[in-house]
Motif scaffolding. Structure first.
Motif, short mmCIF file in Angstrom:
data_model
loop_
_atom_site.label_atom_id
_atom_site.label_comp_id
_atom_site.label_asym_id
_atom_site.label_seq_id
_atom_site.Cartn_x
_atom_site.Cartn_y
_atom_site.Cartn_z
N GLU A 232 0.85 -1.20 0.00
CA GLU A 232 0.00 0.00 0.00
C GLU A 232 0.88 1.24 0.00
O GLU A 232 1.66 1.47 0.93
CB GLU A 232 -0.89 0.01 1.24
N ILE A 233 0.79 2.03 -1.05
CA ILE A 233 1.61 3.24 -1.16
C ILE A 233 0.96 4.36 -0.35
O ILE A 233 -0.17 4.77 -0.62
CB ILE A 233 1.79 3.66 -2.62
N ILE A 234 1.68 4.85 0.65
CA ILE A 234 1.13 5.91 1.50
C ILE A 234 1.79 7.26 1.23
O ILE A 234 1.32 8.29 1.71
CB ILE A 234 1.26 5.55 3.00
N GLN A 249 3.36 -2.58 4.28
CA GLN A 249 3.13 -4.02 4.08
C GLN A 249 2.88 -4.62 5.46
O GLN A 249 3.80 -4.86 6.23
CB GLN A 249 4.35 -4.65 3.41
N GLY A 250 1.60 -4.85 5.78
CA GLY A 250 1.26 -5.26 7.14
C GLY A 250 1.54 -4.13 8.10
O GLY A 250 1.10 -2.99 7.91
N GLU A 251 2.30 -4.40 9.15
CA GLU A 251 2.68 -3.38 10.12
C GLU A 251 4.01 -2.71 9.79
O GLU A 251 4.45 -1.82 10.50
CB GLU A 251 2.76 -4.01 11.52
N SER A 264 13.61 -0.27 6.26
CA SER A 264 12.28 -0.68 6.70
C SER A 264 12.18 -0.48 8.20
O SER A 264 13.18 -0.58 8.93
CB SER A 264 12.02 -2.16 6.36
N THR A 265 10.98 -0.19 8.66
CA THR A 265 10.76 -0.15 10.10
C THR A 265 10.85 -1.58 10.64
O THR A 265 10.76 -2.55 9.89
CB THR A 265 9.39 0.45 10.42
N ASN A 266 11.05 -1.70 11.92
CA ASN A 266 11.19 -3.01 12.55
C ASN A 266 12.44 -3.75 12.06
O ASN A 266 12.42 -4.97 11.84
CB ASN A 266 9.94 -3.88 12.32
#
Length: 715
Positions: A232-234, A249-251, A264-266
């Motif tokens: 999902e492009i935000i 992508q998910g969380e 990437s986060t996380n």
């Protein structure tokens, strides 16, 4: 007749306006899709100019096809639509033709860009010859240089509008829509003047349909979705520095720069390695300089050391914007964000630091290579406190070190050694090079435990200091003793990075290289002295423009907007030279052509001296800018004079002369763009490349001099 001339002038202006904006946009899109470096830039520019040159050559058949003024509208309709179609297909087909996420090789980049650029470039080159022949025919005089000048003026207008307005406020397809409207309006003007009522109505309806389609579909969003499937492009933004996209992508949020995963986060492991290997070496770090990568979460890791201040330098302000919007990495008041070039900041800052984290990609481009040179490390050392530590990272560590990786590691190791007494290589997800005049310790897990830091990965449980020591010793034992140093004017690391990148693709590059070289030799053998001179002039023009941009970055610091200014000034030099050549040379003669060739040679041979003087002395920024702008204008002006004289000295009808001279000029520019940016600069260095350009034009001048009697009737 005067109205016809004005309409055709408008057509030539539109051709230049459309071509320069389309070229810039397509180059940016290809770089974004193909994760480009200077080699990719060289390939795409070479294809662009070679195909445009071929189109110009084919334009000589326009007389046989009996193309008249009433037909001019139709190629401009195609010119309006093709840029949008080309960019859309590039984004749409990327993950269909190639495996998503895979590395794309040079051969694939070559044929992909060749096929996609083919329709537009052939058409634009053909149109130049057609318009030059039409304008000259109406005036019963050879006006190729005038058409060339007017097209250059159109390019100036397009360059200014795109680089200073469109790129800041519009997305890619929105900018292309402006080109669509411009060319459709021009096409309808041409149809209204030269065609019947039925044709006018058909053209008007077709134009309305095209505009309705464009305005009812968000092509920018569609293109992003094709490139980032299942995400999902935000956020997405075309910036002067490249394309930025944030996809969810998910969380997890994924941050992309030019379609390459930025971070990437996380992902705490990468952030912890990038920070703690260096920070733990200093007993009490208070002031930290972070060059790049701050929004990935590295700032939060640095703050674990209770520092007083983090100066985070990021050249692209839009990266800061998405960092503040989608992460908490910049929330702490101790973080001082600076939107400027990292090297320029180091040169100008009065502050000193305890730790410097160079969180940048490997030196696979000339722009990045500036942060891995002897000159930069020596400059950086003057901004360090006692016991300071510097960190940078290179290729991912593996159990087997390839020859190319060994060369790159060795070059950077010895280059760091010119400024620092101690170098420690810490293997992790990458090879981290730590540099300091104080002692460095590989027992990182133990030191983290002693400091009481709460890390998820870089700790005594994740790291086995003994294994870490063994792996570090293994990499250290593979460091070559005799390697060149990576310098500003001799970027050997950048050359080795390109070779390492090419090694991923199991292709024998000697075969296509030899074929291209043979093709070039056969072409040169067919050229007469005038055509060869134009070829060498085109080679010099594109080569020196590349040199000036790179050297400006080295001397002054990377200021992206200056690229647009230099390109615009270059086009201005072409316009002035081709417009006023007859004021300088009232009667075109071969000896004038020879003098221009020698002047280009002298200019090129003097460039190294100018570069060395500019680099050796501290000169006011305004003066530095002015010198580079003047150098840009001079080479463009000289090449335009040479081109204009050649169109008068070459025999044949106007269409054939225009097709030959314009085509040869572009092919010379194509080889200059490819060979100099991708091979000659990293292989020979900037100084030697300047001398090669000068000698090439000196040879062409000598050849013209010895063949001058063939053109004695023109004296």
């Amino acid at each position: 007749m005067e109205k016809i001339k004005k309409t055709l002038t408008l057509a030539v202006l539109s051709l230049g306006f459309t071509s320069i904006i389309t070229q810039i946009i397509l180059l940016r899109e290809f770089l974004s899709v193909f994760y480009g470096n200077e080699l990719v830039i060289g390939i795409i520019l070479a294809n662009w100019m070679a195909l445009t040159g071929l189109g110009a050559y084919l334009g000589k058949f326009s007389e046989q096809l009996k193309i008249k003024q009433k037909h001019l509208a139709f190629p401009f309709i195609a010119l309006a639509v093709l840029p949008i179609v080309t960019v859309f297909l590039l984004n749409y087909l990327k993950n269909i033709v190639f495996i998503a996420g895979s590395m794309i090789g040079i051969v694939q980049i070559f044929y992909s860009s060749f096929i996609l650029l083919l329709p537009y470039c052939l058409l634009s080159g053909f149109l130049f010859t057609l318009l030059a022949g039409t304008v000259s025919g109406l005036n019963k005089s050879n006006l190729i240089s005038k058409v060339y000048s007017i097209e250059s003026i159109g390019s100036i207008i397009g360059g200014i509008i795109f680089n200073f307005i469109l790129i800041f406020f519009l997305k890619t397809f929105q900018s292309l829509t402006i080109l669509l409207i411009t060319n459709l309006v021009l096409a309808n003007i041409l149809i209204y003047k030269y065609n019947r009522r039925t044709t006018r109505y058909i053209s008007l309806i077709a134009s309305v349909v095209a505009l309705v389609i464009v305005f009812n579909f968000n092509f920018d969003e569609l293109a992003r979705q094709f490139l980032f499937k299942d995400q999902e492009i935000i956020f997405y933004k075309d910036t002067p520095y490249g394309n930025l996209t944030v996809a969810k992508q998910g969380e997890q949020k994924n941050f992309f720069e030019n379609n390459v995963l930025f971070f990437s986060t996380n992902d705490p492991a990468s952030n912890e390695e990038a920070v703690h290997y260096a920070m733990i070496q200093h007993p009490n770090p208070k002031n930290v300089l972070l060059i790049g990568g701050g929004i990935s979460g590295t700032t939060n890791e640095v703050l674990k050391y209770n520092v007083e201040r983090i100066d985070y330098v990021e050249v692209n302000p839009w990266i800061i914007q998405i960092g503040k919007t989608y992460t908490d990495a910049l929330n702490d008041k101790r973080i001082n964000v600076l939107n400027e070039d990292g090297r320029l900041f180091v040169k100008s800052t009065p502050k000193n630091y305890d730790v410097v984290l160079i969180n940048l990609p490997e030196p696979i481009t000339a722009q990045l290579n500036r942060f891995y040179t002897t000159e930069f490390f020596i400059e950086l050392k003057t901004k360090l406190n006692r016991a300071a530590v510097v960190s940078l990272s290179l290729l991912p560590a593996t159990d087997y070190i390839s020859q190319d990786a060994r060369q790159i590691n060795s070059i950077i190791y010895h280059t760091l050694k010119t400024a620092f007494k101690n170098i420690l290589i810490v293997p992790g997800m990458k090879n981290y090079f730590l540099a300091s005049d104080s002692e460095l310790n590989i027992n990182i897990g133990k030191m983290i435990e002693q400091r009481g830091l709460n890390n998820l990965y870089v700790n005594q449980y994740y790291l086995d200091d003994e294994i870490l020591h063994q792996r570090s010793e293994y990499i250290q034992s593979n460091i070559l003793t005799n390697t060149k140093l990576n310098k500003d004017f001799n970027p050997v690391s950048y050359y080795r990075q390109i070779l390492h990148w090419l090694s991923y693709f199991e292709v024998n590059y000697w075969i296509p290289s030899i074929l291209i070289l043979l093709g070039l030799v056969l072409l040169l053998l067919k050229l007469n002295p005038i055509s060869f001179g134009v070829f060498c002039g085109g080679f010099a023009a594109s080569s020196i423009e590349v040199l000036l941009l790179i050297v400006f970055q080295i001397i002054y610091g990377y200021v992206y907007q200056v690229t647009g200014i230099i390109i615009t000034i270059f086009m201005a030099g072409l316009a002035v030279g081709s417009f006023y050549w007859n004021k300088i040379f009232s009667q075109p003669q071969m000896n004038h052509f020879i003098k221009i060739q020698f002047l280009i040679s002298i200019y090129s041979l003097l460039l190294p001296l100018i570069f060395i003087l500019l680099k050796s002395f501290s000169i006011n920024a305004v003066i530095v800018h002015s010198i580079f702008y003047l150098l840009t204008f001079i080479i463009a002006f000289l090449v335009a004079l040479e081109f204009s004289l050649a169109t008068k000295l070459e025999s044949g009808n106007v269409s054939k002369v225009a097709s030959k001279i314009y085509g040869v000029d572009l092919i010379g520019s194509a080889f200059g763009a490819l060979l100099v940016s991708a091979f000659l600069i990293p292989l020979l260095g900037i100084i030697m490349v300047s001398l090669v350009i000068g000698l090439l034009n000196l040879i062409s001048g000598i050849i013209s001099f010895y063949n001058r009697r063939k053109y004695s009737s023109l004296f």
